[in-house]
Design a protein around this motif. Structure first.
Motif, PDB file in Angstrom:
ATOM      1  N   ALA A   1      39.290   8.074  -0.187  1.00  0.00           N
ATOM      2  CA  ALA A   1      39.031   6.786  -0.839  1.00  0.00           C
ATOM      3  C   ALA A   1      38.626   5.736   0.184  1.00  0.00           C
ATOM      4  O   ALA A   1      37.678   4.954  -0.032  1.00  0.00           O
ATOM      5  CB  ALA A   1      40.265   6.346  -1.620  1.00  0.00           C
ATOM      6  N   ALA A   2      39.325   5.700   1.320  1.00  0.00           N
ATOM      7  CA  ALA A   2      39.008   4.736   2.369  1.00  0.00           C
ATOM      8  C   ALA A   2      37.647   5.031   2.994  1.00  0.00           C
ATOM      9  O   ALA A   2      36.868   4.108   3.291  1.00  0.00           O
ATOM     10  CB  ALA A   2      40.103   4.751   3.433  1.00  0.00           C
TER      11      ALA A   2
ATOM     12  N   ALA B   1      33.524  12.731   6.507  1.00  0.00           N
ATOM     13  CA  ALA B   1      34.467  13.826   6.779  1.00  0.00           C
ATOM     14  C   ALA B   1      35.845  13.264   7.085  1.00  0.00           C
ATOM     15  O   ALA B   1      36.005  12.496   8.042  1.00  0.00           O
ATOM     16  CB  ALA B   1      33.981  14.671   7.961  1.00  0.00           C
ATOM     17  N   ASP B   2      36.830  13.649   6.296  1.00  0.00           N
ATOM     18  CA  ASP B   2      38.193  13.213   6.589  1.00  0.00           C
ATOM     19  C   ASP B   2      38.766  14.012   7.756  1.00  0.00           C
ATOM     20  O   ASP B   2      38.161  14.979   8.221  1.00  0.00           O
ATOM     21  CB  ASP B   2      39.081  13.334   5.338  1.00  0.00           C
ATOM     22  N   HIS B   3      39.939  13.611   8.217  1.00  0.00           N
ATOM     23  CA  HIS B   3      40.492  14.175   9.449  1.00  0.00           C
ATOM     24  C   HIS B   3      40.768  15.671   9.368  1.00  0.00           C
ATOM     25  O   HIS B   3      40.794  16.341  10.406  1.00  0.00           O
ATOM     26  CB  HIS B   3      41.790  13.444   9.819  1.00  0.00           C
TER      27      HIS B   3
ATOM     28  N   THR C   1      34.871   8.542   9.041  1.00  0.00           N
ATOM     29  CA  THR C   1      36.082   9.345   8.976  1.00  0.00           C
ATOM     30  C   THR C   1      37.293   8.409   8.865  1.00  0.00           C
ATOM     31  O   THR C   1      37.146   7.204   8.683  1.00  0.00           O
ATOM     32  CB  THR C   1      36.186  10.282  10.192  1.00  0.00           C
ATOM     33  N   ASP C   2      38.490   8.969   9.002  1.00  0.00           N
ATOM     34  CA  ASP C   2      39.702   8.153   8.914  1.00  0.00           C
ATOM     35  C   ASP C   2      40.442   8.159  10.253  1.00  0.00           C
ATOM     36  O   ASP C   2      40.136   8.956  11.140  1.00  0.00           O
ATOM     37  CB  ASP C   2      40.607   8.633   7.773  1.00  0.00           C
ATOM     38  N   ASP C   3      41.436   7.307  10.366  1.00  0.00           N
ATOM     39  CA  ASP C   3      42.082   7.100  11.659  1.00  0.00           C
ATOM     40  C   ASP C   3      43.058   8.196  12.063  1.00  0.00           C
ATOM     41  O   ASP C   3      43.679   8.113  13.123  1.00  0.00           O
ATOM     42  CB  ASP C   3      42.773   5.737  11.718  1.00  0.00           C
TER      43      ASP C   3
ATOM     44  N   ARG D   1      40.584   2.596   8.255  1.00  0.00           N
ATOM     45  CA  ARG D   1      42.004   2.411   8.559  1.00  0.00           C
ATOM     46  C   ARG D   1      42.795   2.425   7.259  1.00  0.00           C
ATOM     47  O   ARG D   1      42.467   1.697   6.320  1.00  0.00           O
ATOM     48  CB  ARG D   1      42.213   1.064   9.267  1.00  0.00           C
ATOM     49  N   LEU D   2      43.842   3.223   7.225  1.00  0.00           N
ATOM     50  CA  LEU D   2      44.681   3.297   6.033  1.00  0.00           C
ATOM     51  C   LEU D   2      45.873   2.352   6.158  1.00  0.00           C
ATOM     52  O   LEU D   2      46.351   2.101   7.258  1.00  0.00           O
ATOM     53  CB  LEU D   2      45.164   4.724   5.807  1.00  0.00           C
TER      54      LEU D   2
END
Length: 270
Positions: free
Chosen positions: A95-96, A222-224, A246-248, A269-270
């Motif tokens: 979602a982020a 692409a997520d982590h 991507t995410d953190d 950033r979540l």
């Protein structure tokens, strides 16, 4: 004697905890096919250091394969997860990522969007844009944009691949030949600095390559859980990727190596 008994009981409890933890790790792996070190640590409520030791033991027993930042089941590099399986993985991160990726789209753009659960979420964030032209092989992306009155959606032709709700095959590839758009937004099952984006399925990879070839710039979502994972079929090599969203939780050393190869990073950033 009592001290020896006490030590024996402690060792027995430790062995039981380790066995339960490793069983839970295997359950998570069987549900998803692949998992990151961080997600496994959260699933078993333990440290990443402890889980890393567990993965070494499970790999030695032939029950999984370790990779940078996580693990896969044997054969997972050539097995394509279903939409239902992928939708359960890293949903908050997707979602982020989708929201951040939407900031790379401007009113009046022409873009192509590939198949995937992350690109589906990304499409949901595009509804606020005006005068977009979107070409996609994903039924889920088309559905996400169906009610947006100021977005023109063009579906490729092709053969339906029901497991991922997407159109593939030579007809899908031919339908984007000759197109020129600003950006392609694609996902995949793995991303490494050495090989770029990859997927377990040749037909899916071929369509993603055709979508990427139609764009001035390529954006990978692409997520982590996918960063550092290499699957069977290369889609887009690293030197052709312009942006990564991507995410953190993605491994920092892998991101640094991608940045060294001129990939522009956008970290949610979540």
């Amino acid at each position: 004697m009592a001290a020896d008994d006490s030590r024996g009981q402690v060792e027995t409890r430790r062995a039981m905890f380790a066995a339960e933890r490793r069983q839970r790790i295997l359950e998570v792996m069987r549900a998803n096919g692949a998992a990151s070190l961080r997600d496994l640590a959260e699933a078993v409520q333990s440290s990443e250091v402890t889980v890393r030791r567990d993965l070494r033991v499970l790999e030695a027993d032939g029950l999984l394969n370790r990779h940078h930042g996580g693990a896969t089941l044997p054969g997972a590099l050539s097995r394509e997860p279903t939409y239902a399986q992928k939708a359960l993985v890293a949903s908050a991160e997707k979602a982020a990522i989708g929201e951040l990726a939407a900031s790379l789209v401007e009113d009046g753009d022409a873009i192509v969007i590939g198949a995937g659960t992350t690109t589906q979420v990304f499409a949901q964030h595009l509804a606020r844009h005006n005068e977009l032209a979107v070409v996609t092989n994903s039924l889920l992306v088309a559905q996400a944009l169906a009610a947006a009155p100021r977005i023109e959606v063009v579906l490729t032709g092709g053969t339906l691949r029901g497991s991922i709700h997407a159109l593939v095959g030579s007809a899908a590839e031919r339908s984007v030949a000759g197109l020129r758009v600003r950006r392609a937004f694609i996902s995949g099952n793995g991303l490494t600095p050495e090989r770029g984006v990859s997927t377990p399925n040749m037909q899916v990879a071929s369509v993603d390559r055709a979508l990427a070839a139609a764009a001035e710039e390529i954006v990978v979502l692409a997520d982590h859980t996918k960063i550092g994972l290499d699957t069977m079929v290369q889609t887009v090599p690293t030197d052709e990727i312009d942006h990564l969203v991507t995410d953190d939780a993605a491994p920092r050393d892998v991101l640094d190596e991608l940045a060294n190869r001129a990939v522009r990073l956008h970290v949610a950033r979540l």
